[in-house]
Structures are given as structure tokens and as C-alpha cells.
Design a protein around this motif. Sequence first.
Motif, PDB file in Angstrom:
ATOM      1  N   UNK A   1      18.686  -1.887 -11.233  1.00 29.74           N
ATOM      2  CA  UNK A   1      17.357  -1.355 -11.842  1.00 29.74           C
ATOM      3  C   UNK A   1      16.290  -1.067 -10.805  1.00 29.74           C
ATOM      4  N   UNK A   2      15.556  -0.089 -10.938  1.00 30.99           N
ATOM      5  CA  UNK A   2      14.357  -0.143 -10.177  1.00 30.99           C
ATOM      6  C   UNK A   2      13.015   0.822 -10.942  1.00 30.99           C
ATOM      7  N   UNK A   3      12.230  -0.083 -11.004  1.00 31.82           N
ATOM      8  CA  UNK A   3      10.726   0.431 -11.647  1.00 31.82           C
ATOM      9  C   UNK A   3       9.758   0.604 -10.561  1.00 31.82           C
ATOM     10  N   UNK A   4       8.946   1.679 -10.675  1.00 29.99           N
ATOM     11  CA  UNK A   4       7.695   2.169  -9.837  1.00 29.99           C
ATOM     12  C   UNK A   4       6.541   2.213 -10.412  1.00 29.99           C
ATOM     13  N   UNK A   5       5.389   1.421 -10.210  1.00 32.45           N
ATOM     14  CA  UNK A   5       4.173   1.578 -10.746  1.00 32.45           C
ATOM     15  C   UNK A   5       3.150   1.520  -9.852  1.00 32.45           C
ATOM     16  N   UNK A   6       2.324   2.867 -10.023  1.00 29.77           N
ATOM     17  CA  UNK A   6       1.487   3.148  -8.831  1.00 29.77           C
ATOM     18  C   UNK A   6      -0.105   2.886  -9.186  1.00 29.77           C
ATOM     19  N   UNK A   7      -0.740   2.611  -8.676  1.00 25.10           N
ATOM     20  CA  UNK A   7      -2.385   2.325  -8.834  1.00 25.10           C
ATOM     21  C   UNK A   7      -3.005   2.267  -7.378  1.00 25.10           C
ATOM     22  N   UNK A   8      -3.580   3.853  -7.140  1.00 22.00           N
ATOM     23  CA  UNK A   8      -4.053   3.622  -5.743  1.00 22.00           C
ATOM     24  C   UNK A   8      -5.011   2.465  -5.375  1.00 22.00           C
ATOM     25  N   UNK A   9      -4.764   2.025  -4.259  1.00 26.70           N
ATOM     26  CA  UNK A   9      -4.036   2.603  -3.224  1.00 26.70           C
ATOM     27  C   UNK A   9      -2.703   1.806  -3.257  1.00 26.70           C
TER      28      UNK A   9
ATOM     29  N   UNK B   1       0.623  -1.146   0.010  1.00 29.95           N
ATOM     30  CA  UNK B   1      -0.188  -0.070  -0.011  1.00 29.95           C
ATOM     31  C   UNK B   1       0.810   1.238  -0.057  1.00 29.95           C
ATOM     32  N   UNK B   2       0.401   2.167  -0.472  1.00 32.10           N
ATOM     33  CA  UNK B   2       1.088   3.612  -0.618  1.00 32.10           C
ATOM     34  C   UNK B   2       1.503   3.880   0.874  1.00 32.10           C
ATOM     35  N   UNK B   3       2.878   4.505   1.024  1.00 36.44           N
ATOM     36  CA  UNK B   3       2.850   4.925   2.261  1.00 36.44           C
ATOM     37  C   UNK B   3       3.314   6.319   2.271  1.00 36.44           C
ATOM     38  N   UNK B   4       4.330   6.776   2.921  1.00 41.90           N
ATOM     39  CA  UNK B   4       4.470   8.372   3.170  1.00 41.90           C
ATOM     40  C   UNK B   4       5.215   8.446   1.858  1.00 41.90           C
ATOM     41  N   UNK B   5       5.593   9.813   1.867  1.00 39.66           N
ATOM     42  CA  UNK B   5       6.469  10.325   0.466  1.00 39.66           C
ATOM     43  C   UNK B   5       7.665   9.607   0.385  1.00 39.66           C
ATOM     44  N   UNK B   6       8.478   9.651   1.542  1.00 42.97           N
ATOM     45  CA  UNK B   6       9.797   9.147   1.791  1.00 42.97           C
ATOM     46  C   UNK B   6      10.071   7.756   1.695  1.00 42.97           C
ATOM     47  N   UNK B   7       8.973   6.962   1.219  1.00 48.23           N
ATOM     48  CA  UNK B   7       8.936   5.501   1.324  1.00 48.23           C
ATOM     49  C   UNK B   7      10.227   4.956   0.489  1.00 48.23           C
ATOM     50  N   UNK B   8      10.138   5.483  -0.600  1.00 46.62           N
ATOM     51  CA  UNK B   8      11.171   5.075  -1.871  1.00 46.62           C
ATOM     52  C   UNK B   8      12.598   5.280  -1.208  1.00 46.62           C
ATOM     53  N   UNK B   9      12.895   6.376  -0.930  1.00 44.83           N
ATOM     54  CA  UNK B   9      14.328   6.665  -0.188  1.00 44.83           C
ATOM     55  C   UNK B   9      14.569   5.783   0.833  1.00 44.83           C
ATOM     56  N   UNK B  10      13.807   5.532   1.728  1.00 47.45           N
ATOM     57  CA  UNK B  10      13.953   4.639   2.878  1.00 47.45           C
ATOM     58  C   UNK B  10      14.299   3.229   2.754  1.00 47.45           C
TER      59      UNK B  10
END
Length: 249
Positions: free
Chosen positions: A200-208, A177-186
Motif C-alpha cells: 500500500x502507498x499513500x501520498x499526501x502533499x502540502x507545500x513544501x 521536502x518535495x523533490x523532482x517529479x520522478x522522486x516517487x518512481x525512484x
Amino acid sequence: MVTPPQFRSAVEEAVDRRPNLAVHGRKKRRGKPRVCKNKKQAETQRMTHITVERNRRKQMNEHLAVLRSLMPESYIQRGDQASIVGGAIEFVKELEHLLQTLEAQKIRLLQQVRPAAANEETANSKLTSAPFAQFFTYPQYTLSQIPNKYTSKTHASMADIEVTLVETHANLRILSRKGHCRLLSKLVAGFQSLYLSILHLNVTTMDPLVLYSISAKVEEGCLLRSVEDIAGAVHHVLRIIEGDATALC
């Protein structure tokens, strides 16, 4: 009785000759001729090896040529084997990301055309479990809302986590589930602390939900030896991130 000089010299000569015979016998045993291969057989084996190696190289070059023809020129810096394979890796990762993005767009369109009446609750429950399901085969951890989807060895978790490992290269898919804005950096910092270098890092978002596709190299000093070890460590990192976010709230 006194032994005649001629007889004594003959006896002494025979005694002196014994060790020489023993040494001579040992030399004969050591110098036993080895069984040598037939020259024709050895030549046949050599020519067979050369032919097999030539065919292998020919097949490899043909496959590389086909692989190069399937990729855009922008992915190939040079024409050598390493550049072609490296470009293919980048191209496959881009295609994977595109496929995941299209999957998210498809689900959004389905959400728009679904009737928002009595079936809304059922539709929402399906949509929270179905997204990106085809990108997971045998995850080590899975979201608790879909407990029977995978094998009995799967652990209920805050995220779907699947790890595959080939020698020192690990591929991970994390659906959470989507967390806070700094989730990826952490998350990236957590990987570094585990001696996992992200390639390699791919991020795909689909709420939530958000899907992370990660290719990482297991560096020297990493204590994680199996897919279960890596999945467990990543799950622990996510737990820490979630705990920190809850504390801040």
C-alpha cells in the motif's frame, strides 16, 4: 576326584540358569508399569480444551461480524475471514489517507487566516515543523529543524523516517521536502532493490512537504532485519535520489 553325573548335571543346570534369570530381571525392569492418568482427569482436561476452543472461535466470529459491519460493502468481496480482514486493511489505509489529507487542508486554512505581518516568519517556521507531526511517534530519522521533538536516539536527516516492523510486514512513514517529479518512481525502485515489496502507498502533499505512508512486505533475500536497518537503508536511498537530482541541476 570324579564328580558324580547327578551332581555335575545339577551344577551345570544352575550355571545355565543364571543368564536366563538376568534376562528375566531386565525384562521385569523394562516392563515396569507406567503411571497412567486418571480417566476422569483426562476427560475433564479434554472437555476444558474443547470449551476454550469453542469460546475462542465464538469470540473471533463476533469480532469479525463487528468489523464487517463497520466497513462499506465495497471493501468485502466475500464473507470468509481472509476477505473480511483484507477489506479491513484496505479500509484502514483509506481512512489514514483521508486523515492525512484533512490535516493538510486544515493547515492550508490556518495559513490563510494567519496575519501576514510581523508574525509571518514565526508562522512559517511553525508550519514547516508542525504538519503531520501526529503521524510520527518514535522516528529513527527526523528533519534537522525539529531536533528535540523525539528521543535522543533520533538521527538528524533530510526527512522524517519512522519504521515499525511486525514479523515480515513493515509500515513506513516518510516526510520530506518535495523533490523532482520522478522522486516517487525512484523511491519505489529503491524499495524493490532492498527486497521490500510495496503493498500500500499513500501520498499526501502540502507545500513544501510530502508525506509517504507505505506498507511493505519483507521478501526472502532481504538483509534488513530490524527497524533501524530498514530506516537506514531508506534514508540512504533518499540520499542517492537527492544527490542525483542535485547533479542534474
